[in-house]
Design a protein around this motif. Structure first.
Motif, PDB file in Angstrom:
ATOM      1  N   ASN A   1       0.803  -0.512  -5.133  1.00  0.00           N
ATOM      2  CA  ASN A   1       0.048   0.510  -5.404  1.00  0.00           C
ATOM      3  C   ASN A   1       1.262   0.959  -6.684  1.00  0.00           C
ATOM      4  O   ASN A   1       1.984   2.026  -6.843  1.00  0.00           O
ATOM      5  CB  ASN A   1      -0.025   1.523  -4.149  1.00  0.00           C
ATOM      6  CG  ASN A   1      -2.003   1.959  -4.051  1.00  0.00           C
ATOM      7  OD1 ASN A   1      -2.722   0.738  -4.045  1.00  0.00           O
ATOM      8  ND2 ASN A   1      -1.377   1.690  -2.529  1.00  0.00           N
TER       9      ASN A   1
ATOM     10  N   GLU B   1       1.149  -2.675   9.502  1.00  0.00           N
ATOM     11  CA  GLU B   1       1.872  -2.110   9.342  1.00  0.00           C
ATOM     12  C   GLU B   1       2.909  -1.804   9.719  1.00  0.00           C
ATOM     13  O   GLU B   1       3.016  -1.833  11.454  1.00  0.00           O
ATOM     14  CB  GLU B   1       1.258  -0.511   8.914  1.00  0.00           C
ATOM     15  CG  GLU B   1       1.764   0.991   8.785  1.00  0.00           C
ATOM     16  CD  GLU B   1       1.060   2.206   8.958  1.00  0.00           C
ATOM     17  OE1 GLU B   1       1.869   3.138   8.970  1.00  0.00           O
ATOM     18  OE2 GLU B   1      -0.055   2.184   8.878  1.00  0.00           O
TER      19      GLU B   1
ATOM     20  N   ASP C   1       3.460  -0.608   4.988  1.00  0.00           N
ATOM     21  CA  ASP C   1       2.004  -1.219   4.789  1.00  0.00           C
ATOM     22  C   ASP C   1       2.284  -2.007   3.484  1.00  0.00           C
ATOM     23  O   ASP C   1       1.650  -1.720   2.890  1.00  0.00           O
ATOM     24  CB  ASP C   1       1.037   0.297   4.351  1.00  0.00           C
ATOM     25  CG  ASP C   1      -0.751   0.503   4.870  1.00  0.00           C
ATOM     26  OD1 ASP C   1      -0.248  -0.730   5.275  1.00  0.00           O
ATOM     27  OD2 ASP C   1      -1.155   1.317   4.853  1.00  0.00           O
TER      28      ASP C   1
ATOM     29  N   SER D   1       7.260   4.376   3.327  1.00  0.00           N
ATOM     30  CA  SER D   1       7.746   5.085   3.196  1.00  0.00           C
ATOM     31  C   SER D   1       9.027   5.372   4.375  1.00  0.00           C
ATOM     32  O   SER D   1       9.571   4.490   5.361  1.00  0.00           O
ATOM     33  CB  SER D   1       7.001   5.739   4.870  1.00  0.00           C
ATOM     34  OG  SER D   1       6.820   5.591   5.886  1.00  0.00           O
TER      35      SER D   1
ATOM     36  N   LEU E   1       2.319   6.175  -4.893  1.00  0.00           N
ATOM     37  CA  LEU E   1       3.038   5.653  -3.101  1.00  0.00           C
ATOM     38  C   LEU E   1       3.038   6.483  -2.284  1.00  0.00           C
ATOM     39  O   LEU E   1       4.389   7.236  -2.692  1.00  0.00           O
ATOM     40  CB  LEU E   1       3.825   4.786  -2.708  1.00  0.00           C
ATOM     41  CG  LEU E   1       4.111   3.402  -3.121  1.00  0.00           C
ATOM     42  CD1 LEU E   1       5.188   2.342  -3.211  1.00  0.00           C
ATOM     43  CD2 LEU E   1       3.068   2.067  -2.558  1.00  0.00           C
ATOM     44  N   PRO E   2       1.657   6.990  -2.075  1.00  0.00           N
ATOM     45  CA  PRO E   2       2.640   8.486  -1.467  1.00  0.00           C
ATOM     46  C   PRO E   2       3.987   9.190  -0.382  1.00  0.00           C
ATOM     47  O   PRO E   2       4.280  10.485  -1.087  1.00  0.00           O
ATOM     48  CB  PRO E   2       0.679   8.996  -0.637  1.00  0.00           C
ATOM     49  CG  PRO E   2       0.179   8.285  -0.354  1.00  0.00           C
ATOM     50  CD  PRO E   2       0.900   6.372  -1.262  1.00  0.00           C
ATOM     51  N   ASN E   3       3.795   8.244   0.728  1.00  0.00           N
ATOM     52  CA  ASN E   3       5.668   8.537   0.811  1.00  0.00           C
ATOM     53  C   ASN E   3       6.556   7.846   0.596  1.00  0.00           C
ATOM     54  O   ASN E   3       7.302   7.871   0.853  1.00  0.00           O
ATOM     55  CB  ASN E   3       5.017   8.301   1.994  1.00  0.00           C
ATOM     56  CG  ASN E   3       3.980   8.934   3.442  1.00  0.00           C
ATOM     57  OD1 ASN E   3       3.293  10.155   3.207  1.00  0.00           O
ATOM     58  ND2 ASN E   3       2.691   8.367   3.369  1.00  0.00           N
TER      59      ASN E   3
ATOM     60  N   ASP F   1       0.822  -1.047   0.344  1.00  0.00           N
ATOM     61  CA  ASP F   1      -0.305  -0.014  -0.120  1.00  0.00           C
ATOM     62  C   ASP F   1       0.825   0.959   0.058  1.00  0.00           C
ATOM     63  O   ASP F   1       0.514   2.656   0.048  1.00  0.00           O
ATOM     64  CB  ASP F   1      -0.622  -0.257   1.344  1.00  0.00           C
ATOM     65  CG  ASP F   1      -2.634  -0.989   0.606  1.00  0.00           C
ATOM     66  OD1 ASP F   1      -2.203  -0.471  -0.918  1.00  0.00           O
ATOM     67  OD2 ASP F   1      -3.186  -0.135   1.486  1.00  0.00           O
ATOM     68  N   ASP F   2       1.898   1.182   1.060  1.00  0.00           N
ATOM     69  CA  ASP F   2       2.832   2.583   1.166  1.00  0.00           C
ATOM     70  C   ASP F   2       3.943   1.966   1.869  1.00  0.00           C
ATOM     71  O   ASP F   2       4.198   0.563   2.505  1.00  0.00           O
ATOM     72  CB  ASP F   2       2.093   3.638   1.825  1.00  0.00           C
ATOM     73  CG  ASP F   2       2.446   4.596   1.738  1.00  0.00           C
ATOM     74  OD1 ASP F   2       3.894   5.404   0.948  1.00  0.00           O
ATOM     75  OD2 ASP F   2       2.394   6.147   1.976  1.00  0.00           O
TER      76      ASP F   2
END
Length: 364
Positions: free
Chosen positions: A188, A143, A80, A68, A191-193, A65-66
């Motif tokens: 994803n 996570e 995540d 970071s 991945l925003p982070n 999902d991510d």
């Protein structure tokens, strides 16, 4: 008639060998009743029909999902994840004697992680029977912080492989971990982070074999409670390697712009007449300080004890800058009569050619 009896004997021998081979891939309920893994089956319930094909193959899947806090100077990062297991057997698998045995996927293998302050995870949940693959599915979300050992030898042109793994709780003769062919592990699209400059190229899978400290008796690879040869259990480990590469040219300019400007400055020295020797000297000293200063800037950006590609490039630039200073001093010496090296354009060509050749060797 004699030949007929010989033929019958040979046929019986081959038939028994064939039956033995077929049984080698199955475990009888008798073995299960004595087995420390799935024991507590009452001996009176044993029938010759209670067999389970082994090893049990568990299909795994992972969705990212991510990601970071993936920093070059840090040894851990946050991820995540959504985890999936598929198995042909259920939690209460019914045997012929109406007894049950737990053969669910989450009972046979586990996802590897360490307890950290960022840990959040759900329990494995049964998610139904999927007719298209004819298997039961189990789901889990997590996570957490994960460890990563950076390989920076080719930095900043490096590719990193961050690892996630599932490990069997039992010997490979009973449980093997496989990558799901039906459901391909992925991440994803956004991945925003994930730190700018990193991109996921692919997700690889491989099976490793881990030697356990537990010693049990085995006979021909199968657990034998009544006198097998003792050996360490060997457990299956399914490893996902997420391959990350660096995207874009901004990092290259950020790391080496100062060094290349210093190198250009040292080459401009050959365009100044020898009568302006003081100006040539000042430019050369400035170029040296600029190249050395940029090297320290790059060293502070990463924490690595190995020689990286960035180190080689910076060291090459410093060497060429010093080489240019030596050429300038050589040209100033009136006792030396070499016309080729005395010529400014010839000296510049030698310096540029040497740099290009050495840089191409580093890149190779």
């Amino acid at each position: 008639m004699k030949n007929y009896y010989i033929f019958i004997i040979i046929f019986i021998v081959f038939s028994s060998c064939t039956d033995r081979k077929k049984q080698d891939s199955k475990i009888n309920k008798t073995n299960l009743s004595n087995h420390p893994y799935w024991g507590r089956i009452h001996p009176s319930d044993v029938t010759r029909f209670d067999t389970i094909k082994i090893p049990l193959e568990i299909d795994t899947y992972m969705f990212i999902d991510d990601i970071s806090e993936l920093e070059t100077n840090k040894s851990d990062f946050n991820a995540d994840l959504k985890l999936r297991l598929w198995s042909s057997f259920d939690e209460d698998e019914i045997l012929k004697g109406n007894d049950t045995i737990n053969l669910s996927a989450d009972y046979l293998i586990e996802f590897d992680y360490k307890i950290t302050e960022n840990l959040y995870h759900s329990k494995w949940q049964w998610d139904g029977y999927y007719e298209d693959v004819k298997k039961y599915r189990y789901v889990k979300e997590m996570e957490n912080k994960f460890h990563h050992k950076w390989d920076l030898r080719k930095y900043p042109f490096d590719k990193q492989k961050i690892r996630f793994s599932f490990t069997s709780l039992y010997d490979t003769s009973y449980v093997r971990i496989k990558n799901s062919k039906k459901f391909i592990s992925s991440a994803n699209e956004y991945l925003p982070n994930l730190k700018d400059g990193f991109v996921i190229d692919t997700i690889l899978f491989k099976e490793e074999f881990i030697k356990s400290e537990i010693i049990e008796p085995f006979d021909n690879g199968i657990y034998d409670y009544q006198g097998g040869t003792e050996r360490n259990e060997v457990r299956s480990r399914g490893v996902y390697e997420v391959v990350l590469s660096r995207q874009g040219s901004w990092l290259f300019f950020k790391l080496f712009l100062g060094s290349f400007l210093s190198l250009l400055l040292s080459w401009f020295v050959f365009l100044i007449p020898m009568s302006e020797f003081d100006a040539k000297s000042n430019l050369s000293v400035g170029a040296i300080f600029g190249a050395v200063g940029n090297k320290y800037f790059v060293d502070s950006a990463i924490s690595s004890q190995v020689l990286t590609t960035a180190d080689l490039i910076n060291n090459l630039i410093i060497t060429i800058v010093i080489f240019n200073v030596l050429l300038m001093i050589y040209q100033k010496n009136e006792k030396i009569k070499n016309k080729f090296l005395k010529n400014e354009k010839s000296a510049l060509k030698i310096s540029v050619s040497t740099f290009i050749i050495c840089l191409s060797l580093i890149h190779i």
